[in-house]
Design a protein around this motif. Structure first.
Motif, PDB file in Angstrom:
ATOM      1  N   LYS A  99     -76.435   4.187 -46.144  1.00  0.00           N
ATOM      2  CA  LYS A  99     -76.864   5.364 -45.371  1.00  0.00           C
ATOM      3  C   LYS A  99     -76.437   5.271 -43.902  1.00  0.00           C
ATOM      4  CE  LYS A  99     -80.839   6.671 -48.187  1.00  0.00           C
ATOM      5  NZ  LYS A  99     -81.613   5.537 -48.740  1.00  0.00           N
ATOM      6  N   GLY A 100     -75.686   4.218 -43.554  1.00  0.00           N
ATOM      7  CA  GLY A 100     -75.195   4.099 -42.182  1.00  0.00           C
ATOM      8  C   GLY A 100     -76.174   3.420 -41.238  1.00  0.00           C
ATOM      9  N   GLN A 101     -77.229   2.788 -41.788  1.00  0.00           N
ATOM     10  CA  GLN A 101     -78.202   2.070 -40.965  1.00  0.00           C
ATOM     11  C   GLN A 101     -77.712   0.652 -40.697  1.00  0.00           C
ATOM     12  OE1 GLN A 101     -81.455   2.358 -39.665  1.00  0.00           O
ATOM     13  NE2 GLN A 101     -81.190   4.584 -39.790  1.00  0.00           N
ATOM     14  N   HIS A 102     -77.597   0.298 -39.411  1.00  0.00           N
ATOM     15  CA  HIS A 102     -77.241  -1.079 -39.072  1.00  0.00           C
ATOM     16  C   HIS A 102     -78.393  -2.002 -39.466  1.00  0.00           C
ATOM     17  CE1 HIS A 102     -76.043  -4.549 -36.616  1.00  0.00           C
ATOM     18  NE2 HIS A 102     -77.341  -4.665 -36.427  1.00  0.00           N
ATOM     19  N   PHE A 103     -78.108  -3.136 -40.142  1.00  0.00           N
ATOM     20  CA  PHE A 103     -79.197  -4.079 -40.439  1.00  0.00           C
ATOM     21  C   PHE A 103     -78.847  -5.526 -40.146  1.00  0.00           C
ATOM     22  CE2 PHE A 103     -77.771  -6.005 -44.398  1.00  0.00           C
ATOM     23  CZ  PHE A 103     -76.849  -5.077 -44.875  1.00  0.00           C
TER      24      PHE A 103
END
Ligand code: ARG
Length: 270
Positions: free
Chosen positions: A46-50
Motif C-alpha cells: 500500500k506504499g507504507q514505509h515500514f
C-alpha cells in the motif's frame, strides 16, 4: 506551477506534522537531499514505509530479518528522500527472493539480518550508489562516532513518522556496558553492537529498522531493536554487519554464479 503545488502542499500539512518533520526528538536532522545514496525505503504494497535497508549490489538490498513481512507484500525504493512525494529520483523494485539469515532468532533477535534479491537491478547514478561494507569481523572501539539514518519515528512513543529522511550521529557503546545489569543484562550477543549518546535523546526508533549505522563510511550496523527510543540507559541495538560479511558475499556470489551457470555463461571458462 510546480512551486505553487509545493506551497499548496505545505499549507495543507498540519502544523503538528511539520513538527515531526523538523522536530528534534531522537536528536536527528534532515541530511541534504540524496546525500545518503545507498539508503532504501522498504514499503508495504500500500506504499507504507515500514523498514529501511541499504543497497549493497545493484540487485541486492541488505536489511534486518525482522523486516520480513513476506515477499509479496514488499516494495523497495532506492533514491528516495521525501516519502509520498514523487521527486523523480526514485527507483522501485519488487523482491525476487528473500534470504533471511538461517540463524535468525526472533525471540533473541540474534542474527537479525536479511538479503533481498531484487526482481530488477537498480541503476547507479547521482542519486543512488552502493553501500561499502566492513571486512569480516572488523571491530569498532567504544566512543567511535557513527551515523544512523531513516524514516522512522521522531518520538519515543513511536507515534510521529517523518516524511523526509533523517539522520543522527551517535557514539558506539561498549558491549560490556550495554550488557550491564542496569542496561540490557546480557542480552547483547556477539552479533550485535550498541550505539547511543550517554545522555540519551539520540537514537533510531520504530520504522528505522534495517537501516544503516555507518562508521568510517561503512555500514557496520543495521537498526535491530531497543527499549523505547532515546533512553540513556538503553542504547539502540544494531546487527553487527562485520560478523556477516562472509555470509553476505557468499549469498550474493553463489546465487550470481548459479544464475550465470544456468544461463550457460560459465561454459567457456570451465
Ligand atoms: N524494531 C524497531 C523497528 O522495527 C527498531 C527499534 C530500534 N530502537 C531503538 N531504540 N534504537 O523499526
Amino acid at each position: 506551477m510546480i512551486m505553487l503545488l509545493f506551497l499548496l502542499l505545505f499549507k495543507l500539512i498540519p502544523a503538528n506534522c511539520l513538527d515531526s518533520v523538523q522536530g528534534r526528538i531522537v536528536g536527528g536532522y534532515t541530511p541534504s537531499p540524496n546525500s545518503i545514496k545507498y539508503i532504501v525505503s522498504i514499503q508495504s504494497s500500500k506504499g507504507q514505509h515500514f523498514c529501511g535497508g541499504c543497497l549493497v549490489h545493484k540487485s541486492w538490498v541488505l536489511t534486518a530479518a525482522h523486516c520480513n513481512i513476506g515477499m509479496d507484500q514488499m516494495m523497495l525504493v532506492a533514491g528516495d528522500y521525501t516519502l509520498g512525494v514523487f521527486e523523480g529520483t526514485e527507483q522501485y523494485s519488487k523482491p525476487l527472493s528473500l534470504v533471511p539469515h538461517p540463524q535468525y532468532n526472533r525471540s533473541t533477535n540474534n542474527a537479525d539480518i536479511m538479503l533481498i534479491k531484487l526482481s530488477a537491478p537498480i541503476e547507479l547514478n547521482r542519486y543512488v550508489s552502493l553501500a561499502p561494507l566492513p571486512k569480516q569481523n572488523a571491530g569498532l572501539l567504544a566512543g567511535r562516532v557513527c551515523r544512523v539514518s531513516g524514516w522512522g519515528s521522531t518520538s519515543h512513543s513511536g507515534g510521529l513518522k517523518p516524511l523526509i529522511l533523517r539522520t543522527v550521529k551517535l557514539p558506539i557503546v561498549s558491549t560490556s556496558r550495554c550488557n550491564s545489569s542496569n542496561s540490557f543484562s546480557g542480552n547483547i550477543t556477539t552479533n550485535m553492537i550498541c550505539a547511543g549518546s550517554n545522555t540519551g535523546g539520540k537514537d533510531a526508533c520504530k520504522g528505522d529498522s534495517g537501516g544503516p549505522l555507518v562508521c568510517d563510511g561503512r555500514v557496520y550496523g543495521l537498526v535491530s531493536w531497543g527499549n523505547g527510543c532515546g533512553d540513556p540507559r538503553f542504547p539502540g541495538v544494531y546487527t553487527a554487519v562485520s560478523r556477516f560479511r562472509r555470509w553476505i558475499d557468499q549469498t550474493i556470489y553463489s546465487t550470481f554464479s548459479r544464475c550465470l551457470k544456468s544461463a550457460g555463461l560459465f561454459s567457456r571458462e570451465v
